[in-house]
Design a protein around this motif. Sequence first.
Motif, PDB file in Angstrom:
ATOM      1  N   THR A   6     -27.099  -6.485 -12.755  1.00 65.85           N
ATOM      2  CA  THR A   6     -27.012  -7.618 -13.677  1.00 65.85           C
ATOM      3  C   THR A   6     -25.943  -8.612 -13.222  1.00 65.85           C
ATOM      4  O   THR A   6     -26.174  -9.822 -13.226  1.00 65.85           O
ATOM      5  CB  THR A   6     -26.724  -7.117 -15.108  1.00 65.85           C
ATOM      6  N   GLU A  10     -26.536 -12.529 -12.191  1.00 59.49           N
ATOM      7  CA  GLU A  10     -25.787 -13.609 -12.835  1.00 59.49           C
ATOM      8  C   GLU A  10     -25.021 -14.434 -11.803  1.00 59.49           C
ATOM      9  O   GLU A  10     -24.988 -15.663 -11.877  1.00 59.49           O
ATOM     10  CB  GLU A  10     -24.853 -13.049 -13.899  1.00 59.49           C
ATOM     11  N   LEU A  63     -29.332 -19.631 -18.393  1.00 57.12           N
ATOM     12  CA  LEU A  63     -29.809 -18.261 -18.515  1.00 57.12           C
ATOM     13  C   LEU A  63     -29.809 -17.880 -19.987  1.00 57.12           C
ATOM     14  O   LEU A  63     -28.793 -18.012 -20.667  1.00 57.12           O
ATOM     15  CB  LEU A  63     -28.875 -17.306 -17.759  1.00 57.12           C
ATOM     16  N   LEU A  64     -30.932 -17.426 -20.494  1.00 57.32           N
ATOM     17  CA  LEU A  64     -31.029 -17.009 -21.890  1.00 57.32           C
ATOM     18  C   LEU A  64     -30.805 -15.510 -22.035  1.00 57.32           C
ATOM     19  O   LEU A  64     -30.132 -15.070 -22.956  1.00 57.32           O
ATOM     20  CB  LEU A  64     -32.395 -17.405 -22.465  1.00 57.32           C
ATOM     21  N   HIS A  65     -31.400 -14.726 -21.114  1.00 56.11           N
ATOM     22  CA  HIS A  65     -31.241 -13.274 -21.132  1.00 56.11           C
ATOM     23  C   HIS A  65     -31.265 -12.752 -19.700  1.00 56.11           C
ATOM     24  O   HIS A  65     -32.094 -13.178 -18.899  1.00 56.11           O
ATOM     25  CB  HIS A  65     -32.374 -12.580 -21.899  1.00 56.11           C
ATOM     26  N   VAL A  66     -30.382 -11.845 -19.403  1.00 54.38           N
ATOM     27  CA  VAL A  66     -30.399 -11.101 -18.150  1.00 54.38           C
ATOM     28  C   VAL A  66     -30.417  -9.638 -18.567  1.00 54.38           C
ATOM     29  O   VAL A  66     -29.427  -9.122 -19.078  1.00 54.38           O
ATOM     30  CB  VAL A  66     -29.178 -11.429 -17.261  1.00 54.38           C
ATOM     31  N   THR A  67     -31.576  -8.999 -18.366  1.00 56.11           N
ATOM     32  CA  THR A  67     -31.820  -7.681 -18.944  1.00 56.11           C
ATOM     33  C   THR A  67     -32.199  -6.664 -17.871  1.00 56.11           C
ATOM     34  O   THR A  67     -33.198  -6.845 -17.172  1.00 56.11           O
ATOM     35  CB  THR A  67     -32.974  -7.778 -19.975  1.00 56.11           C
ATOM     36  N   ALA A  76     -34.601 -11.856 -15.548  1.00 55.28           N
ATOM     37  CA  ALA A  76     -33.811 -13.042 -15.905  1.00 55.28           C
ATOM     38  C   ALA A  76     -34.753 -14.025 -16.592  1.00 55.28           C
ATOM     39  O   ALA A  76     -35.773 -14.432 -16.019  1.00 55.28           O
ATOM     40  CB  ALA A  76     -33.199 -13.662 -14.662  1.00 55.28           C
ATOM     41  N   TYR A  77     -34.410 -14.379 -17.812  1.00 55.48           N
ATOM     42  CA  TYR A  77     -35.200 -15.309 -18.621  1.00 55.48           C
ATOM     43  C   TYR A  77     -34.342 -16.553 -18.790  1.00 55.48           C
ATOM     44  O   TYR A  77     -33.204 -16.469 -19.258  1.00 55.48           O
ATOM     45  CB  TYR A  77     -35.505 -14.642 -19.962  1.00 55.48           C
ATOM     46  N   TYR A  78     -34.861 -17.684 -18.364  1.00 55.30           N
ATOM     47  CA  TYR A  78     -34.051 -18.898 -18.399  1.00 55.30           C
ATOM     48  C   TYR A  78     -34.863 -20.116 -18.817  1.00 55.30           C
ATOM     49  O   TYR A  78     -36.088 -20.119 -18.757  1.00 55.30           O
ATOM     50  CB  TYR A  78     -33.383 -19.153 -17.043  1.00 55.30           C
ATOM     51  N   ARG A  89     -39.545 -22.642 -19.614  1.00 60.14           N
ATOM     52  CA  ARG A  89     -38.906 -21.326 -19.515  1.00 60.14           C
ATOM     53  C   ARG A  89     -39.658 -20.500 -18.482  1.00 60.14           C
ATOM     54  O   ARG A  89     -40.891 -20.511 -18.449  1.00 60.14           O
ATOM     55  CB  ARG A  89     -38.914 -20.604 -20.861  1.00 60.14           C
TER      56      ARG A  89
END
Length: 112
Positions: A6, A10, A63-67, A76-78, A89
Amino acid sequence: MTKSPTAVVEASFQHYRSQDRDAAFPLYADDFTFTSPQDDHIDKAAFFERCFPTTDQFKEQQLLHVTPADEELVFAYYEYELVAGGRYRNVEAITVRDGLIQEVQVFFGGKV
């Protein structure tokens, strides 16, 4: 000490947005591959030539979520806004092995 997958993901996004190629390049494995609807399994050299220097197309990217999905796979959801207009998105499935990004698969999303 190897960073978590992660943290590597990032950092790669941070270096992309700041266009710090010297900091980003060592995060990617020599046998790295990148796939998107516009690119089919391109190598590290092609990625850094064609894809990395594209931030001038973006007005904003967040970046909205890094899971983490498992020990190696990170999603990675961006969201981003293009200079030409439109907000979108995407999701990237990123494989990180031994602290290096091995593979990125990009899935384009729709307009927000």
